[in-house]
Scaffold this motif. Structure first.
Motif, PDB file in Angstrom:
ATOM      1  N   TYR A   1       1.134  -1.056   0.118  1.00  0.00           N
ATOM      2  CA  TYR A   1      -0.149   0.066   0.258  1.00  0.00           C
ATOM      3  C   TYR A   1       0.993   1.385   0.085  1.00  0.00           C
ATOM      4  O   TYR A   1       0.207   2.037  -0.693  1.00  0.00           O
ATOM      5  CB  TYR A   1      -1.224  -0.405   1.315  1.00  0.00           C
TER       6      TYR A   1
ATOM      7  N   ARG B   1      -2.114 -13.740  -5.728  1.00  0.00           N
ATOM      8  CA  ARG B   1      -2.249 -14.353  -6.948  1.00  0.00           C
ATOM      9  C   ARG B   1       0.330 -13.851  -7.353  1.00  0.00           C
ATOM     10  O   ARG B   1       0.413 -14.935  -8.190  1.00  0.00           O
ATOM     11  CB  ARG B   1      -2.465 -13.274  -7.806  1.00  0.00           C
TER      12      ARG B   1
ATOM     13  N   TRP C   1      -4.051   4.619  -5.309  1.00  0.00           N
ATOM     14  CA  TRP C   1      -4.956   4.777  -4.678  1.00  0.00           C
ATOM     15  C   TRP C   1      -5.936   5.862  -4.852  1.00  0.00           C
ATOM     16  O   TRP C   1      -7.034   5.878  -3.717  1.00  0.00           O
ATOM     17  CB  TRP C   1      -4.913   4.738  -2.951  1.00  0.00           C
TER      18      TRP C   1
ATOM     19  N   ARG D   1      -7.848   8.508  -6.147  1.00  0.00           N
ATOM     20  CA  ARG D   1      -8.899   8.434  -7.359  1.00  0.00           C
ATOM     21  C   ARG D   1     -10.017   9.302  -7.613  1.00  0.00           C
ATOM     22  O   ARG D   1      -9.883  10.794  -6.508  1.00  0.00           O
ATOM     23  CB  ARG D   1     -10.533   7.503  -6.670  1.00  0.00           C
TER      24      ARG D   1
ATOM     25  N   ASP E   1     -10.235   0.616   3.038  1.00  0.00           N
ATOM     26  CA  ASP E   1     -10.491   0.215   1.773  1.00  0.00           C
ATOM     27  C   ASP E   1     -10.474  -1.370   0.961  1.00  0.00           C
ATOM     28  O   ASP E   1     -11.172  -1.401   0.162  1.00  0.00           O
ATOM     29  CB  ASP E   1     -11.388   1.092   1.612  1.00  0.00           C
ATOM     30  N   VAL E   2      -9.176  -1.124   0.987  1.00  0.00           N
ATOM     31  CA  VAL E   2      -8.134  -2.138   0.049  1.00  0.00           C
ATOM     32  C   VAL E   2      -7.000  -3.255   0.226  1.00  0.00           C
ATOM     33  O   VAL E   2      -6.959  -3.826  -0.386  1.00  0.00           O
ATOM     34  CB  VAL E   2      -7.556  -1.297  -1.290  1.00  0.00           C
ATOM     35  N   LYS E   3      -7.399  -3.243   1.180  1.00  0.00           N
ATOM     36  CA  LYS E   3      -6.906  -4.430   2.127  1.00  0.00           C
ATOM     37  C   LYS E   3      -6.926  -5.360   1.503  1.00  0.00           C
ATOM     38  O   LYS E   3      -6.269  -6.195   0.276  1.00  0.00           O
ATOM     39  CB  LYS E   3      -7.155  -4.874   3.925  1.00  0.00           C
ATOM     40  N   ASN E   4      -7.998  -6.099   1.145  1.00  0.00           N
ATOM     41  CA  ASN E   4      -8.521  -7.518   0.699  1.00  0.00           C
ATOM     42  C   ASN E   4      -8.345  -7.732  -0.777  1.00  0.00           C
ATOM     43  O   ASN E   4      -7.373  -8.505  -1.417  1.00  0.00           O
ATOM     44  CB  ASN E   4     -10.142  -7.898   0.708  1.00  0.00           C
ATOM     45  N   GLU E   5      -8.475  -6.213  -1.530  1.00  0.00           N
ATOM     46  CA  GLU E   5      -7.597  -6.288  -3.010  1.00  0.00           C
ATOM     47  C   GLU E   5      -6.362  -6.961  -3.078  1.00  0.00           C
ATOM     48  O   GLU E   5      -6.051  -7.672  -3.733  1.00  0.00           O
ATOM     49  CB  GLU E   5      -8.651  -5.318  -3.516  1.00  0.00           C
ATOM     50  N   ILE E   6      -5.905  -6.038  -1.787  1.00  0.00           N
ATOM     51  CA  ILE E   6      -4.235  -6.228  -1.440  1.00  0.00           C
ATOM     52  C   ILE E   6      -3.516  -7.442  -1.129  1.00  0.00           C
ATOM     53  O   ILE E   6      -3.446  -7.987  -2.237  1.00  0.00           O
ATOM     54  CB  ILE E   6      -3.847  -5.280  -0.803  1.00  0.00           C
TER      55      ILE E   6
ATOM     56  N   SER F   1      -5.414 -10.897  -2.192  1.00  0.00           N
ATOM     57  CA  SER F   1      -5.699 -11.702  -3.476  1.00  0.00           C
ATOM     58  C   SER F   1      -4.651 -10.846  -4.425  1.00  0.00           C
ATOM     59  O   SER F   1      -4.158 -12.263  -4.947  1.00  0.00           O
ATOM     60  CB  SER F   1      -6.692 -11.182  -3.690  1.00  0.00           C
ATOM     61  N   HIS F   2      -3.858  -9.663  -4.547  1.00  0.00           N
ATOM     62  CA  HIS F   2      -2.989  -9.173  -5.478  1.00  0.00           C
ATOM     63  C   HIS F   2      -2.032 -10.407  -4.696  1.00  0.00           C
ATOM     64  O   HIS F   2      -1.222 -10.823  -5.719  1.00  0.00           O
ATOM     65  CB  HIS F   2      -2.959  -7.718  -5.512  1.00  0.00           C
TER      66      HIS F   2
END
Length: 355
Positions: free
Chosen positions: A166, A300, A173, A175, A289-294, A296-297
């Motif tokens: 992050y 991967r 991040w 927008r 707000d983006v922890k889960n997205e990070i 997953s990334h």
């Protein structure tokens, strides 16, 4: 005497086999890669390359040599990886792979209006139903191998890993300010004369008058708008930020207050008016707000690296050799041979048209 004749026959056969080995890299029988249990011919490689070009709607002679050579080598490596992974997977086979493959194909068929449409798609892709089942089955087997050999070794990214990613990627991040709006377009051809343009503008102004008198914007848009992308949705557009629309459309949208309807204005597409439904100010997304997205990334990335290492080991075990000759060096650029810029390979999906 019999032993002597047998030995002579064996030696003669060996000589004939060596003598008949295909040496022309363009011959369909030429072996482009081989190893323990691995053999890929020019014909097989060409078939995979043709499928890839078909997906991009490209012809062989339209792809610059350097790009074509790169594409061919990438596809060959994918074929090798698939074969070594499949050979390893079949040491601990997925017992119901054939049944699962047929079931998956049946589900795919349901996405088509009828059997004929499905068959037409197969013909377009230059494949058959049997080949598709085999391809699905092989993918299921390889996926099973990855679940057995890769996933158990993976550790979930730590909170420190997430925080580090992050902090090191602040632009991800950000927008920009966005607008959610609906609009009506009265289309005007670029070649239209002044009288036609004036009539089109009156049509747009009449539609705006209906909205200002209390008619639902959605109803007016469905009856009047010439924008096929938004007409059925009552003129509603996906949220957009600056740089995504034509300049005048963007100027009006960002200067109109939420809940308000603009006056009629012109763009290269014709005459519009719009209503701003909502605006969202520019912001930086917080870590929570983006922890889960990070997470997953990062997972991967770990899966990709573990898969790469496994395939590298399998290729070494199979002693894989690529037998394709290296591509010819590009001709030197001289004053009499000006450089030619190659067109880029098109993306897999077209970008949305600007309004």
């Amino acid at each position: 005497m019999q032993k002597h004749l047998s030995l002579c026959f064996t030696l003669l056969t060996a000589v004939l086999v060596v003598g008949c080995a295909v040496k022309d890299p363009k011959d369909p029988r030429f072996v482009v890669a081989e190893g323990k249990g691995i053999k890929i011919t020019r014909a097989q490689l060409d078939g995979e390359v043709d499928r890839a070009l078909l997906n991009f709607n490209l012809a062989r002679d339209k792809v610059p040599a350097a790009q074509f050579n790169s594409l061919e080598m990438n596809i060959l490596n994918q074929m090798i990886n698939r074969q070594v992974a499949l050979a390893e997977a079949r040491k601990s086979p997925l017992t119901n792979a054939a049944v699962l493959a047929k079931e998956q194909l049946e589900r795919m068929k349901k996405n088509f209006p009828d059997a004929k449409a499905f068959e037409e798609q197969l013909a377009k892709a230059k494949t058959t139903e049997q080949a598709m089942v085999q391809e699905i089955e092989q993918k299921l087997e390889v996926d099973h191998l990855m679940r057995q050999r890769v996933e158990p070794s993976l550790k979930a990214p730590s909170d420190e890993d997430v925080q580090k990613f992050y902090s090191e990627n602040p632009k991800l991040w950000q927008r920009n300010e966005t607008v959610q709006a609906q609009h009506v377009l009265v289309k005007v051809d670029a070649s239209a004369d002044a009288a036609t343009k004036a009539a089109k503008k009156k049509t747009a102004e009449a539609a705006l008058a209906r909205v200002n008198k209390g008619e639902a914007f959605e109803k007016v848009a469905q009856e009047v708008s010439d924008d096929p992308g938004s007409k059925a949705r009552g003129g509603e557009l996906p949220p957009f930020s600056k740089g995504q629309m034509t300049p005048n459309f963007e100027k009006v949208a960002f200067s109109t207050a939420p809940g308000k309807t603009s006056k009629v204005f012109e763009t290269p597409f014709g005459f519009h008016f719009l209503k701003v439904k909502a605006k969202e100010a520019a912001k930086n997304l917080k870590l929570e707000d983006v922890k889960n997205e990070i997470m997953s990334h990062l997972k991967r990335l770990k899966q990709g690296e573990a898969t790469r290492l496994l395939l590298e080991d399998l290729r070494k075990e199979a002693a894989v050799k690529i037998l394709l000759p290296p591509p010819p060096a590009p001709a030197p650029v001289t004053a009499t041979t000006p450089p030619v810029s190659a067109p880029p390979v098109p993306p897999s999906a077209p970008a949305p048209a600007k309004k």
